[in-house]
Design an enzyme around this catalytic site. Structure first.
Site, PDB file in Angstrom:
ATOM      1  N   GLY A   8       8.001   0.750   6.603  1.00  0.00           N
ATOM      2  CA  GLY A   8       6.541   0.766   6.421  1.00  0.00           C
ATOM      3  C   GLY A   8       5.897  -0.370   7.186  1.00  0.00           C
ATOM      4  N   GLY A  11       2.087  -0.671   8.189  1.00  0.00           N
ATOM      5  CA  GLY A  11       1.081  -0.557   7.145  1.00  0.00           C
ATOM      6  C   GLY A  11       0.305  -1.839   6.891  1.00  0.00           C
ATOM      7  N   GLN A  12      -0.534  -1.799   5.864  1.00  0.00           N
ATOM      8  CA  GLN A  12      -1.396  -2.946   5.548  1.00  0.00           C
ATOM      9  C   GLN A  12      -0.563  -4.201   5.297  1.00  0.00           C
ATOM     10  OE1 GLN A  12      -3.623  -2.696   1.859  1.00  0.00           O
ATOM     11  NE2 GLN A  12      -4.978  -4.397   2.423  1.00  0.00           N
ATOM     12  N   ASP A  34       9.098   2.507  10.988  1.00  0.00           N
ATOM     13  CA  ASP A  34       7.978   3.306  10.459  1.00  0.00           C
ATOM     14  C   ASP A  34       8.057   4.691  11.094  1.00  0.00           C
ATOM     15  OD1 ASP A  34       5.239   4.174   9.605  1.00  0.00           O
ATOM     16  OD2 ASP A  34       5.014   2.056   9.095  1.00  0.00           O
ATOM     17  N   ARG A  36       5.994   5.924  13.068  1.00  0.00           N
ATOM     18  CA  ARG A  36       5.504   5.849  14.452  1.00  0.00           C
ATOM     19  C   ARG A  36       5.797   4.460  15.031  1.00  0.00           C
ATOM     20  NH1 ARG A  36       2.478   9.536  12.018  1.00  0.00           N
ATOM     21  NH2 ARG A  36       1.557   8.045  10.592  1.00  0.00           N
ATOM     22  N   TYR A 158       1.925   8.507  -7.838  1.00  0.00           N
ATOM     23  CA  TYR A 158       2.273   7.195  -7.276  1.00  0.00           C
ATOM     24  C   TYR A 158       2.796   6.266  -8.374  1.00  0.00           C
ATOM     25  CZ  TYR A 158       1.130   2.585  -5.161  1.00  0.00           C
ATOM     26  OH  TYR A 158       1.150   1.303  -4.684  1.00  0.00           O
ATOM     27  N   LYS A 162       6.449   4.474  -9.101  1.00  0.00           N
ATOM     28  CA  LYS A 162       6.631   3.025  -9.276  1.00  0.00           C
ATOM     29  C   LYS A 162       7.443   2.745 -10.542  1.00  0.00           C
ATOM     30  CE  LYS A 162       4.610   1.524  -5.575  1.00  0.00           C
ATOM     31  NZ  LYS A 162       5.488   1.143  -4.459  1.00  0.00           N
TER      32      LYS A 162
HETATM   33  P1  NAD Z   1       0.334   1.452   3.778  1.00  0.00           P
HETATM   34  O1  NAD Z   1      -0.023   2.844   3.397  1.00  0.00           O
HETATM   35  O2  NAD Z   1      -0.665   0.614   4.463  1.00  0.00           O
HETATM   36  O3  NAD Z   1       1.636   1.479   4.678  1.00  0.00           O
HETATM   37  C1  NAD Z   1       2.742   2.292   4.356  1.00  0.00           C
HETATM   38  C2  NAD Z   1       3.507   2.558   5.639  1.00  0.00           C
HETATM   39  O4  NAD Z   1       4.610   3.390   5.295  1.00  0.00           O
HETATM   40  C3  NAD Z   1       2.675   3.313   6.697  1.00  0.00           C
HETATM   41  O5  NAD Z   1       2.701   2.598   7.918  1.00  0.00           O
HETATM   42  C4  NAD Z   1       3.364   4.657   6.804  1.00  0.00           C
HETATM   43  O6  NAD Z   1       3.363   5.192   8.108  1.00  0.00           O
HETATM   44  C5  NAD Z   1       4.784   4.317   6.341  1.00  0.00           C
HETATM   45  N1  NAD Z   1       5.469   5.508   5.827  1.00  0.00           N
HETATM   46  C6  NAD Z   1       4.987   6.461   5.006  1.00  0.00           C
HETATM   47  N2  NAD Z   1       5.904   7.404   4.798  1.00  0.00           N
HETATM   48  C7  NAD Z   1       7.009   7.028   5.487  1.00  0.00           C
HETATM   49  C8  NAD Z   1       8.299   7.603   5.665  1.00  0.00           C
HETATM   50  N3  NAD Z   1       8.611   8.763   5.092  1.00  0.00           N
HETATM   51  N4  NAD Z   1       9.187   6.942   6.433  1.00  0.00           N
HETATM   52  C9  NAD Z   1       8.851   5.776   7.039  1.00  0.00           C
HETATM   53  N5  NAD Z   1       7.650   5.196   6.917  1.00  0.00           N
HETATM   54  C10 NAD Z   1       6.744   5.813   6.145  1.00  0.00           C
HETATM   55  O7  NAD Z   1       0.883   0.748   2.465  1.00  0.00           O
HETATM   56  P2  NAD Z   1       0.862  -0.807   2.093  1.00  0.00           P
HETATM   57  O8  NAD Z   1      -0.448  -1.077   1.464  1.00  0.00           O
HETATM   58  O9  NAD Z   1       1.301  -1.617   3.229  1.00  0.00           O
HETATM   59  O10 NAD Z   1       1.934  -0.808   0.921  1.00  0.00           O
HETATM   60  C11 NAD Z   1       3.288  -1.154   1.127  1.00  0.00           C
HETATM   61  C12 NAD Z   1       3.979  -1.144  -0.219  1.00  0.00           C
HETATM   62  O11 NAD Z   1       3.302  -2.023  -1.114  1.00  0.00           O
HETATM   63  C13 NAD Z   1       3.998   0.219  -0.899  1.00  0.00           C
HETATM   64  O12 NAD Z   1       5.197   0.374  -1.622  1.00  0.00           O
HETATM   65  C14 NAD Z   1       2.847   0.129  -1.869  1.00  0.00           C
HETATM   66  O13 NAD Z   1       3.027   0.968  -2.974  1.00  0.00           O
HETATM   67  C15 NAD Z   1       2.929  -1.317  -2.282  1.00  0.00           C
HETATM   68  N6  NAD Z   1       1.646  -1.811  -2.819  1.00  0.00           N
HETATM   69  C16 NAD Z   1       0.575  -1.977  -2.000  1.00  0.00           C
HETATM   70  C17 NAD Z   1      -0.615  -2.424  -2.539  1.00  0.00           C
HETATM   71  C18 NAD Z   1      -1.837  -2.642  -1.690  1.00  0.00           C
HETATM   72  O14 NAD Z   1      -2.912  -2.905  -2.234  1.00  0.00           O
HETATM   73  N7  NAD Z   1      -1.727  -2.527  -0.362  1.00  0.00           N
HETATM   74  C19 NAD Z   1      -0.708  -2.686  -3.913  1.00  0.00           C
HETATM   75  C20 NAD Z   1       0.385  -2.449  -4.719  1.00  0.00           C
HETATM   76  C21 NAD Z   1       1.593  -2.038  -4.157  1.00  0.00           C
HETATM   77  C1  AKB Z   2      -3.590   1.575  -4.548  1.00  0.00           C
HETATM   78  O1  AKB Z   2      -4.796   1.417  -4.802  1.00  0.00           O
HETATM   79  O2  AKB Z   2      -2.991   2.661  -4.617  1.00  0.00           O
HETATM   80  C2  AKB Z   2      -2.782   0.344  -4.195  1.00  0.00           C
HETATM   81  C3  AKB Z   2      -2.145  -0.196  -5.429  1.00  0.00           C
HETATM   82  C4  AKB Z   2      -2.927  -1.028  -6.342  1.00  0.00           C
HETATM   83  O3  AKB Z   2      -1.000   0.076  -5.671  1.00  0.00           O
HETATM   84  N1  AKB Z   2      -3.637  -0.586  -3.559  1.00  0.00           N
END
Ligand code: NAD
Ligand code: AKB
Length: 338
Positions: A8, A11-12, A34, A36, A158, A162
């Site tokens: 991932g 991602g963010q 990832d 891509r 989701y 988790k």
């Molecule tokens: P994001 O959606 O920004 O990035 C996720 C990345 O995973 C993307 O780049 C996507 O292309 C990649 N991806 C999706 N499916 C895939 C697959 N099958 N194989 C390979 N790559 C794949 O998510 P994020 O915000 O960076 O979150 C990362 C982790 O942190 C996740 O587990 C998310 O649940 C957790 N999280 C994030 C937040 C938040 O606010 N950003 C909060 C709580 C938990």
């Molecule tokens: C979402 O809103 O889905 C994420 C999270 C809190 O897990 N930012």
């Protein structure tokens, strides 16, 4: 020297975590993965880009993951690939498949790669894993502040992934000794990469609109209060947890980590105070995302994280708003001028 794989990676969180890890361990020691290539890199399946090594793979493909882990001699995986709360409701089957089977593959490979290669000495023969849970594991029965040992009551696919993921991690730790560690991240606010389909995305969108002197229509109600965190705190929490001695850790499901708790209106007010021309924020709640937000607690109790590995957030709402506006305005100006 550590050899790290970050799934991932585009991602963010991944895009900033990869950069932070490369600062610490060296570019060649941190491999992104990832669906891509990273933004700006040429398309293709190559395993090196201008910014560093990267594998294009789907975490549901166990063989591809295994190849990447073995070829790069990975000893630590930050497994971030996931669908988030809103995108997971649009594609619940895919969310289950990516989130649950992807994690199971990583845990199985952590166990297998470590045992077969025996690169770590002593009792620890597995690859270490970081995997994030979320406040989405909580629900209406949890209560506020959500305790560490909480009633887990997810209302989204989701959140279901988790909760199952938390117990899968603990099982692999207890049964097979896999050194897996996790955080229940709150909603994360950041300026580098856009958020990827969550309910807390509004906060990033609102900051960007304020910095670009645009109005914003928020998809949550103004009084919706959620636990949030600024990305530098999230990165520090992640790295500190992974640096902590194994014997200090009492939670192998995932640790609560608190930082901020604000309403959409409070964020809008903080941004208005920093936007030169003021900030016009309206509210048109989207029923589905509002329902998800309403199911989550407003705050979490993170005392075990503070006690076990010294967790301490640094950014309050004012510091977050200052930093976000500063970065986003600078980026916007250079885009407009360039
Ligand atoms: P994001 O959606 O920004 O990035 C996720 C990345 O995973 C993307 O780049 C996507 O292309 C990649 N991806 C999706 N499916 C895939 C697959 N099958 N194989 C390979 N790559 C794949 O998510 P994020 O915000 O960076 O979150 C990362 C982790 O942190 C996740 O587990 C998310 O649940 C957790 N999280 C994030 C937040 C938040 O606010 N950003 C909060 C709580 C938990
Ligand atoms: C979402 O809103 O889905 C994420 C999270 C809190 O897990 N930012």
């Amino acid at each position: 020297m550590q050899r790290v794989l970050v799934t991932g990676a585009n991602g963010q969180i991944g895009s900033e975590l990869v950069a932070a890890l490369r600062e610490r361990a060296g570019v060649e020691h941190v491999v992104g993965a990832d669906l891509r290539p990273p933004p700006g890199a040429p398309a293709g399946n190559g395993s090196a880009t201008a910014s560093g090594p990267h594998e294009v793979l789907d975490v549901r493909d166990r063989a591809a993951l295994e190849r990447a882990m073995r070829e790069h001699h990975v000893d630590t995986v930050f497994h971030l690939a996931s669908l988030l709360s809103a995108s997971g409701e649009e594609a619940p089957d895919r969310a289950w498949d990516v989130n649950t089977n992807g994690l199971k593959h990583v845990l199985d490979l952590a166990r297998a790669c470590g045992e077969n290669e025996g690169r770590r000495d002593g009792a620890d023969h597995s690859v270490r894993v970081f995997w994030p849970s979320s406040i989405a594991a909580f629900g209406p029965a949890t209560g506020t502040p959500a305790p560490q040992q909480a009633v887990l009551d997810p209302q989204t696919m989701y959140g279901v992934t988790k909760v199952s993921g938390e117990f899968l991690c603990r099982y692999y730790h207890q049964k097979y000794g896999v050194d897996v560690r996790g955080l229940r991240y709150p909603g994360l606010v950041s300026h580098a990469a856009p958020p990827g389909g969550g309910t807390t995305d509004y906060a990033v969108e609102m900051c960007r609109a304020a910095a670009e002197e645009r109005s914003y229509t928020c998809f949550l109600e103004p009084a919706t209060r959620l636990p949030m965190m600024y990305m530098p705190d999230a990165l520090r929490a992640t790295l500190d947890l992974m640096d902590a001695p194994a014997e200090a850790l009492t939670a192998r499901t995932s640790y609560n980590v608190g930082a901020l708790s604000f309403t959409a209106a409070e964020l809008a007010e903080a941004l208005a105070a920093r936007a030169p021309g003021g900030f016009d924020c309206r509210y048109e709640p989207d029923p589905e995302r509002q329902q998800i937000a309403d199911s989550w607690p407003a705050t979490v109790d993170d005392q075990p994280a503070r006690d076990d590995w010294g967790w301490q957030p640094q950014y309050d709402l004012g510091a977050l708003a200052d930093d976000m506006i500063g970065h986003l305005q600078a980026g916007f100006k250079s885009k407009v001028e360039g």
